[in-house]
Design an enzyme around this catalytic site. Structure first.
Site, PDB file in Angstrom:
ATOM      1  N   LYS A 252       1.017   4.158  -2.773  1.00  0.00           N
ATOM      2  CA  LYS A 252       0.591   5.528  -2.459  1.00  0.00           C
ATOM      3  C   LYS A 252       1.697   6.544  -2.723  1.00  0.00           C
ATOM      4  O   LYS A 252       1.413   7.693  -3.058  1.00  0.00           O
ATOM      5  CB  LYS A 252       0.091   5.607  -1.021  1.00  0.00           C
ATOM      6  CG  LYS A 252      -1.229   4.873  -0.800  1.00  0.00           C
ATOM      7  CD  LYS A 252      -2.298   5.324  -1.795  1.00  0.00           C
ATOM      8  CE  LYS A 252      -3.718   5.053  -1.353  1.00  0.00           C
ATOM      9  NZ  LYS A 252      -4.703   5.393  -2.407  1.00  0.00           N
TER      10      LYS A 252
ATOM     11  N   TYR B 201       0.828  -1.214   0.000  1.00  0.00           N
ATOM     12  CA  TYR B 201       0.000   0.000   0.000  1.00  0.00           C
ATOM     13  C   TYR B 201       0.865   1.267   0.000  1.00  0.00           C
ATOM     14  O   TYR B 201       0.594   2.221  -0.730  1.00  0.00           O
ATOM     15  CB  TYR B 201      -0.905  -0.055   1.230  1.00  0.00           C
ATOM     16  CG  TYR B 201      -1.925   1.040   1.335  1.00  0.00           C
ATOM     17  CD1 TYR B 201      -3.080   1.029   0.558  1.00  0.00           C
ATOM     18  CD2 TYR B 201      -1.770   2.086   2.252  1.00  0.00           C
ATOM     19  CE1 TYR B 201      -4.034   2.018   0.685  1.00  0.00           C
ATOM     20  CE2 TYR B 201      -2.711   3.068   2.389  1.00  0.00           C
ATOM     21  CZ  TYR B 201      -3.853   3.045   1.606  1.00  0.00           C
ATOM     22  OH  TYR B 201      -4.795   4.021   1.737  1.00  0.00           O
TER      23      TYR B 201
HETATM   24  P1  NAI Z   1     -13.536   2.400   0.940  1.00  0.00           P
HETATM   25  O1  NAI Z   1     -13.201   0.963   0.991  1.00  0.00           O
HETATM   26  O2  NAI Z   1     -14.740   2.879   1.680  1.00  0.00           O
HETATM   27  O3  NAI Z   1     -13.657   2.898  -0.561  1.00  0.00           O
HETATM   28  C1  NAI Z   1     -12.881   2.408  -1.608  1.00  0.00           C
HETATM   29  C2  NAI Z   1     -13.802   2.098  -2.746  1.00  0.00           C
HETATM   30  O4  NAI Z   1     -13.053   1.691  -3.894  1.00  0.00           O
HETATM   31  C3  NAI Z   1     -14.764   0.965  -2.428  1.00  0.00           C
HETATM   32  O5  NAI Z   1     -16.103   1.405  -2.600  1.00  0.00           O
HETATM   33  C4  NAI Z   1     -14.389  -0.132  -3.404  1.00  0.00           C
HETATM   34  O6  NAI Z   1     -15.489  -0.917  -3.844  1.00  0.00           O
HETATM   35  C5  NAI Z   1     -13.774   0.662  -4.543  1.00  0.00           C
HETATM   36  N1  NAI Z   1     -12.871  -0.141  -5.367  1.00  0.00           N
HETATM   37  C6  NAI Z   1     -11.913  -0.996  -4.936  1.00  0.00           C
HETATM   38  N2  NAI Z   1     -11.282  -1.573  -5.983  1.00  0.00           N
HETATM   39  C7  NAI Z   1     -11.844  -1.060  -7.098  1.00  0.00           C
HETATM   40  C8  NAI Z   1     -11.614  -1.260  -8.485  1.00  0.00           C
HETATM   41  N3  NAI Z   1     -10.668  -2.110  -8.895  1.00  0.00           N
HETATM   42  N4  NAI Z   1     -12.366  -0.564  -9.375  1.00  0.00           N
HETATM   43  C9  NAI Z   1     -13.329   0.291  -8.947  1.00  0.00           C
HETATM   44  N5  NAI Z   1     -13.594   0.503  -7.637  1.00  0.00           N
HETATM   45  C10 NAI Z   1     -12.871  -0.158  -6.725  1.00  0.00           C
HETATM   46  O7  NAI Z   1     -12.245   3.176   1.488  1.00  0.00           O
HETATM   47  P2  NAI Z   1     -11.936   4.752   1.630  1.00  0.00           P
HETATM   48  O8  NAI Z   1     -11.325   4.935   2.953  1.00  0.00           O
HETATM   49  O9  NAI Z   1     -13.096   5.565   1.242  1.00  0.00           O
HETATM   50  O10 NAI Z   1     -10.768   4.894   0.544  1.00  0.00           O
HETATM   51  C11 NAI Z   1     -10.803   5.757  -0.575  1.00  0.00           C
HETATM   52  C12 NAI Z   1      -9.389   6.066  -0.994  1.00  0.00           C
HETATM   53  O11 NAI Z   1      -8.746   6.827   0.021  1.00  0.00           O
HETATM   54  C13 NAI Z   1      -8.517   4.828  -1.215  1.00  0.00           C
HETATM   55  O12 NAI Z   1      -7.664   5.049  -2.307  1.00  0.00           O
HETATM   56  C14 NAI Z   1      -7.719   4.756   0.072  1.00  0.00           C
HETATM   57  O13 NAI Z   1      -6.512   4.048  -0.099  1.00  0.00           O
HETATM   58  C15 NAI Z   1      -7.514   6.222   0.345  1.00  0.00           C
HETATM   59  N6  NAI Z   1      -7.154   6.537   1.723  1.00  0.00           N
HETATM   60  C16 NAI Z   1      -8.085   6.447   2.714  1.00  0.00           C
HETATM   61  C17 NAI Z   1      -7.718   6.781   3.996  1.00  0.00           C
HETATM   62  C18 NAI Z   1      -8.692   6.812   5.106  1.00  0.00           C
HETATM   63  O14 NAI Z   1      -8.314   7.285   6.192  1.00  0.00           O
HETATM   64  N7  NAI Z   1      -9.913   6.354   4.908  1.00  0.00           N
HETATM   65  C19 NAI Z   1      -6.343   7.140   4.340  1.00  0.00           C
HETATM   66  C20 NAI Z   1      -5.477   7.289   3.221  1.00  0.00           C
HETATM   67  C21 NAI Z   1      -5.879   6.959   1.953  1.00  0.00           C
END
Ligand code: NAI
Length: 298
Positions: free
Chosen positions: A170, A166
C-alpha cells in the site's frame, strides 16, 4: 450547483465485484460513465475465481439504466491487465479512467509470513495497479486525457501489526501514484490515491460492529469519482477517506540539522533537532526534494 457527470467517459474499475470497487462502479455508471466491472471473483485471500460477482454488478448497473460490461481477468498478470483494458476499448472504444481497487489480504506477523504470502499480496496490489495502468497509459496519452485512482491504505501509510506484505504494497502504491502523476502530466493524465476505511468483507471481522452503519462504501466513492473527474485539479496526492470525511495525507521533510563534522555522537546529541517537523517542505518530485535538501546543506 452543477452536477459532475461522466457522459462519454469510459472507466475501468478493478475488483468491482464487491465492497468499495462495486460502489465506485455503481456511482460512476449512475453519473453517465460506461464502466468495465472487473473482478476475479475469488476469496479474500485471493484463492479461487468466479465470473459471478462482476456479472452481478453489471446486471445491477443495467437495471439502474447504466452501461457496463463484466470482466473476470486477473489484474496481477500482464495478459489479464491487457485483457481488462481491451474489454474497455472493444466495448466502448476508449479508456479514460482506471480505478485500481482490486485487493487481497494474507495477514501474518513477520516471523510467520511465508514468501508466497508476501509475493501474492504485492502481486495483486502493486503489480496489478502497475499492469492495468501500463495497459491503459498509451491510450490515455494518445487521447491526451486520463485519470488514474489507486487504492492505498492507512495500513501502508502508517503501519499495522500483521500486515508486512499489505503495508509494503500500500505504501508502494503511493510511489506509483506520484510517478504516474509526473509521467502523465504532459498528456493530461492525473493520478491520485485514496487511503480508505469502509465496512466490507475485508474489514468486517476487524472493525467494531458500530462501524457498519457509518463506514459505508458509498461514503468513500464520491472522492474516487471526483479524482476521476475532468475537473479534478490535483495529481500525485493521497487522501484519507472514510465515513464521509476526506483529508489530505502528505509526505514532508523536516528542516533537518547539519554539521561539517557528522559523527555518530553528533547525531545522538542532536536527535531532537533531527526529529523536528517544522518548518517542513513538501516536494512534489525528486528534483524538488534534492533542491530543498541542497539549500538546507549550504
Ligand atoms: P473486497 O474484498 O470487498 O474487494 C476486493 C475485490 O478485489 C474483491 O471483489 C476481489 O474479488 C477482487 N480481486 C482480488 N484479487 C483480484 C485480482 N487479482 N484481479 C481482479 N480482482 C481481484 O475488499 P474492499 O474492502 O472493497 O477492498 C477494496 C480495496 O480497498 C482493496 O485494494 C483494499 O486493500 C483497499 N482498502 C480497503 C479498506 C477497507 O477499509 N475496506 C481499507 C484500506 C484499503
Amino acid at each position: 450547483m452543477s452536477e459532475l457527470r461522466f457522459d462519454g467517459k469510459v472507466a475501468v474499475v478493478t475488483g468491482a465485484g464487491h465492497g468499495l470497487g462495486r460502489s465506485h462502479a455503481i456511482l460512476l455508471a449512475e453519473r453517465g460513465a460506461k464502466v468495465v466491472v472487473n473482478d476475479l471473483g475469488g476469496a479474500l485471500d485471493g484463492t479461487g475465481a468466479s465470473t459471478g460477482p462482476a456479472a452481478e454488478v453489471v446486471e445491477l448497473i443495467a437495471k439502474n439504466g447504466g452501461e457496463a460490461v463484466a470482466n473476470a481477468d486477473n489484474v496481477a498478470t500482464p495478459e489479464g491487465a491487457e485483457a481488462i483494458v481491451r474489454t474497455a476499448r472493444d466495448a466502448f472504444g476508449r479508456v479514460d479512467i482506471v480505478v485500481n481497487n482490486a485487493g487481497i489480504l494474507r495477514d501474518k506477523s513477520l516471523g510467520k509470513m511465508a514468501v508466497e504470502e508476501f509475493d501474492a499480496v504485492l502481486a495483486v496490489h502493486v503489480r496489478g495497479s502497475f499492469l492495468v495502468s501500463r495497459a491503459a497509459f498509451p491510450h490515455m496519452k494518445e487521447q491526451g486525457y486520463g485519470r488514474i485512482v489507486n487504492t492505498s491504505s492507512p495500513a501502508g501509510l502508517f503501519g499495522n501489526f500483521g500486515q508486512a506484505n499489505y503495508s509494503t504494497a500500500k505504501m508502494g502504491l503511493v510511489g506509483l501514484t506520484k510517478t504516474l502523476g509526473i509521467e502523465g502530466a504532459r498528456a493530461g493524465i492525473k493520478a491520485n490515491a485514496i487511503a480508505p476505511i469502509a465496512w466490507t468483507r475485508m474489514t468486517e471481522s476487524l472493525l467494531p460492529a458500530e462501524f457498519e452503519r457509518r463506514f459505508t462504501a458509498d461514503r468513500v466513492s464520491p472522492l474516487v469519482a471526483f479524482l476521476a473527474h475532468e475537473s479534478c485539479p490535483t495529481s500525485g496526492e493521497v487522501f484519507s477517506v472514510g465515513a464521509g470525511r476526506v483529508a489530505r495525507v502528505f509526505v514532508a521533510e523536516g528542516p533537518g540539522w547539519r554539521t561539517d563534522d557528522l559523527t555518530i555522537e553528533a547525531i545522538r546529541d542532536n536527535w531532537e533537532a533531527i526529529l523536528a517537523e517544522e518548518p517542513y517542505v513538501r516536494p512534489t518530485t525528486l528534483g524538488e526534494q534534492a533542491t530543498a535538501s541542497m539549500k538546507a546543506m549550504l
